[in-house]
Write a protein that holds these residues in place. Sequence first.
Motif, PDB file in Angstrom:
ATOM      1  N   ASP A  74      14.530   4.956   1.263  1.00 38.08           N
ATOM      2  CA  ASP A  74      13.890   3.694   0.940  1.00 38.08           C
ATOM      3  C   ASP A  74      12.387   3.920   0.909  1.00 38.08           C
ATOM      4  O   ASP A  74      11.880   4.898   1.463  1.00 38.08           O
ATOM      5  N   MET A  75      11.683   3.007   0.274  1.00 36.62           N
ATOM      6  CA  MET A  75      10.228   3.055   0.265  1.00 36.62           C
ATOM      7  C   MET A  75       9.686   1.746   0.824  1.00 36.62           C
ATOM      8  O   MET A  75      10.022   0.662   0.325  1.00 36.62           O
ATOM      9  N   VAL A  84       0.357   0.501  -1.486  1.00 36.73           N
ATOM     10  CA  VAL A  84       0.268   1.660  -2.358  1.00 36.73           C
ATOM     11  C   VAL A  84       0.960   2.840  -1.681  1.00 36.73           C
ATOM     12  O   VAL A  84       0.726   3.123  -0.498  1.00 36.73           O
ATOM     13  N   PHE A  85       1.837   3.516  -2.455  1.00 32.78           N
ATOM     14  CA  PHE A  85       2.619   4.646  -1.939  1.00 32.78           C
ATOM     15  C   PHE A  85       2.455   5.849  -2.862  1.00 32.78           C
ATOM     16  O   PHE A  85       2.277   5.706  -4.079  1.00 32.78           O
ATOM     17  N   ASP A  86       2.552   7.024  -2.281  1.00 32.45           N
ATOM     18  CA  ASP A  86       2.505   8.251  -3.076  1.00 32.45           C
ATOM     19  C   ASP A  86       3.739   8.360  -3.959  1.00 32.45           C
ATOM     20  O   ASP A  86       4.867   8.145  -3.508  1.00 32.45           O
ATOM     21  N   ARG A  87       3.518   8.701  -5.211  1.00 30.61           N
ATOM     22  CA  ARG A  87       4.639   8.777  -6.159  1.00 30.61           C
ATOM     23  C   ARG A  87       5.657   9.839  -5.756  1.00 30.61           C
ATOM     24  O   ARG A  87       6.869   9.621  -5.895  1.00 30.61           O
ATOM     25  N   PRO A 121       3.133   5.911   2.510  1.00 33.16           N
ATOM     26  CA  PRO A 121       2.115   4.876   2.311  1.00 33.16           C
ATOM     27  C   PRO A 121       0.719   5.476   2.234  1.00 33.16           C
ATOM     28  O   PRO A 121       0.376   6.381   2.991  1.00 33.16           O
ATOM     29  N   LEU A 122      -0.097   4.936   1.316  1.00 30.88           N
ATOM     30  CA  LEU A 122      -1.457   5.419   1.122  1.00 30.88           C
ATOM     31  C   LEU A 122      -2.510   4.359   1.438  1.00 30.88           C
ATOM     32  O   LEU A 122      -3.691   4.686   1.561  1.00 30.88           O
TER      33      LEU A 122
END
Length: 374
Positions: A269-270, A308-311, A316-317
């Motif tokens: 999951d993200m 915002v998340f790293d692709r 999480p960024l």
Amino acid sequence: MPEPARFALLLLLALLAGCASWRAAAPGREPDEPGTRGPMLADTPLDPPRIREAFITPRSPADEFDSPTAWSAPGGGRWLIGTAKKTHQLVVFDGETGALLRRVGGRGPEPGRFDRPNGVFAWGDRLFVAERDNRRVQVLSLPGFTPLATFGEAELRSPYGLWLHEPEAGTLEVWVTDSYMEGERHEIVPALAKLDARLKRYTLLVDGDAVSARFAGAAGDTSPAGALRVVESVVGDPGHGRLLVAEEDVPTGTGYRVYDLEGRYTGRDMGVGAFSAQAEGLALWACPDGSGVWIGADQFHDRSVFHVFDRTTLAPLGQFTGEATSLTDGLWLSQAPSARFPAGVLYASNGDEAFSAFDWRDIARSLGLPETCP
């Protein structure tokens, strides 16, 4: 009628009215429908950096806007096309200024008309619109919004979001989220075993204005960890073989389920645990080398938080908010450069009443992200 009896009757009517109001805000409804109030960012300790919107379109409370998409218009301009659920229309804005350009459609089952349009996706000179209450996806040609085809009527029960890609020339693959519910008021999440059709997959052949669609099957994990209980937004990443679906069910953990492009839950999951309100709209900033970021909207009623998340790693960024953007349903990120937005632009629905635009340069500078791809 004796006074005691009159008082008892009035009390009973008041109680019934209270019950009706409580039911109207039941969990099965869309969280932003009138009569509901969700979490407020002001009630949390969160304090993300604020980024000023490049523009906000004219507000129109009667429309109940949901999802945006962008299209490169003739002459080098850009259109921002949004769905208006209550007026059953598509609303077209200038993607550089936010000025209203035109309205399309109206309520009805006929081609070129809509019944509660929700998801929208521009691909080339084709526009795909998911209609919840017509239970279909409609295909139109741009710039004239000429209806070309519909599909999904035999399988879709409550379509919301859609995403498509072109795995081979002339063939499109379309994924549609189907948030069917049970109960008289369609507010009860079905049992896990019945959630195996939350995703519908279609193969489309496109030859000029001729569009033919074939149902390619349904998907949906039925385990407690991977099930899709309340769904709307779906966005894919062919570069990493992923299909991310927003899980809006707060009690079981709202975030984004990571499926593969065959519709199988990957066990990942993200953002689950990072969202304090409800995970909703989703957009991808993608570079050819595989790098990039995901942006997901946390649907607070006063100011949306954009995570915002790293692709690649999905880590999480950071996060940010706008100054006046709230209750975000849909997102669309256009990386195509323009005079106003040379590094791209993020469009977000705003309070059901408008759409907001964020200059990608402002987002990148605030979070320390690259403004352009390597």
